[in-house]
Design a protein around this motif. Structure first.
Motif: not given
Length: 324
Positions: A68, A135-140, A59-60, A142
């Motif tokens: 992560k 954080q899975t679908d997007k990275s708020t 998924r990632e 960094t």
């Protein structure tokens, strides 16, 4: 000149930091899976542990997803583990003065105080690490610095950096107390019964735990402590990501426990516990064994300029190897 006591404190700090980093990196994939399931992240809780584990890289975007948040963990764990080893001796001395030299509760109190100091010293990093992990679908987030700026600007400033501190401090009391007390009493049992498989004799004749003894005592202490304090840890995770991964307004620690119980039952308070049992054994064993290897390597004698001591250590090691 640095006195012997200061050298000992520095050695403990470095040993704790290095061994902590090695242990956490080794179990980082399991740690991340545990946090995802603790946090009730969609897609990772409605399947088996193995299916969820396989889903992470699919998924990632590959195997790096298993790690992560591990970078933040490395920044955090070095002072966390180091402060723990350095402060426990100081807390134990104070606890014995308060409760008496022979008090069995002294080690428990020292463990709890040590845990609280470790949590306070590194808490903002722990919160950031948790948010990185969910954080899975997007990275708020960094980077650590970007995460700090984002929380300060878009949430409640410094207050957000300590969200979930209350259950963390409550959790430290049973975790730290039970962990250190169990380790100390297990160590005492091994030494008093002269269990040769778990102890070794020093040059001065005193018996101390060897790497196997430290590994087993540490593992047993970790299992006992984490089982008792697990629901508190789960509530802490939920509060840390509330408003970040989802908006459920859990509120304070007590309300969070009640909300989880009402919606997920008693079982929900122990979500991810099986992963915890799997990871705690290698994590604590590696930590204690790496620490023992560092101490026995003589690297600190070289760093402090005690070359004569290191030369003697190496000659003794070579003689024992020949005899074997």
């Amino acid at each position: 000149m640095v006195d012997d006591h200061s050298k000992h404190q520095i050695d403990n700090f470095l040993t704790g930091g290095i061994s902590g980093c090695c242990a956490k990196t080794a179990v980082a994939p399991l740690d991340r899976l545990k946090i995802l399931r603790q946090s009730n992240i969609p897609g990772y809780c409605n399947c088996s542990m193995w299916e969820a584990f396989k889903l992470i890289p699919k998924r990632e975007g590959g195997w790096k997803a298993y790690f992560k948040g591990n970078g933040v963990q490395m920044v955090r764990i070095f002072p966390y583990a180091g402060v723990g080893l350095v402060s426990f001796d100081l807390c134990l001395v104070w606890s014995k003065k308060m409760l008496g030299e022979d008090s069995r509760f002294a080690s428990a109190l020292a463990g709890a105080l040590t845990g609280m100091s470790m949590v306070l010293f590194t808490y903002p990093l722990d919160l950031i690490r948790t948010r990185f992990a969910v954080q899975t679908d997007k990275s708020t987030y960094t980077s650590i610095w970007q995460a700090l700026k984002h929380m300060f600007k878009n949430e409640k400033g410094v207050k957000t950096m300590f969200r979930g501190l209350s259950p963390s401090m409550w959790g430290v009391i049973p975790y730290g107390g039970i962990s250190f007390a169990t380790f100390v009493n297990t160590k005492r049992y091994f030494i008093e019964n002269e269990m040769k498989f778990f102890v070794r004799q020093q040059d001065d004749g005193r018996l101390v735990l060897n790497a196997r003894g430290k590994g087993l005592a540490g593992t047993f202490a970790g299992l006992m402590a984490q089982t008792v304090s697990y629901p508190i840890d789960l509530a802490r995770r939920r509060i840390q990501i509330d408003g970040f991964a989802y908006n459920r307004n859990y509120g304070n620690f007590v309300n969070t426990i009640i909300a989880i119980y009402k919606t997920e039952g008693v079982k929900g308070l122990f979500t991810g516990m099986s992963i915890n049992y799997i990871r705690v054994v290698p994590s604590i064993t590696i930590s204690y064994m790496v620490g023992e290897m560092i101490k026995e390597s003589g690297v600190f004698d070289i760093l402090h300029g005690d070359k004569a001591i290191e030369d003697t250590r190496q000659r003794t090691y070579k003689m024992k190897k020949k005899e074997a």
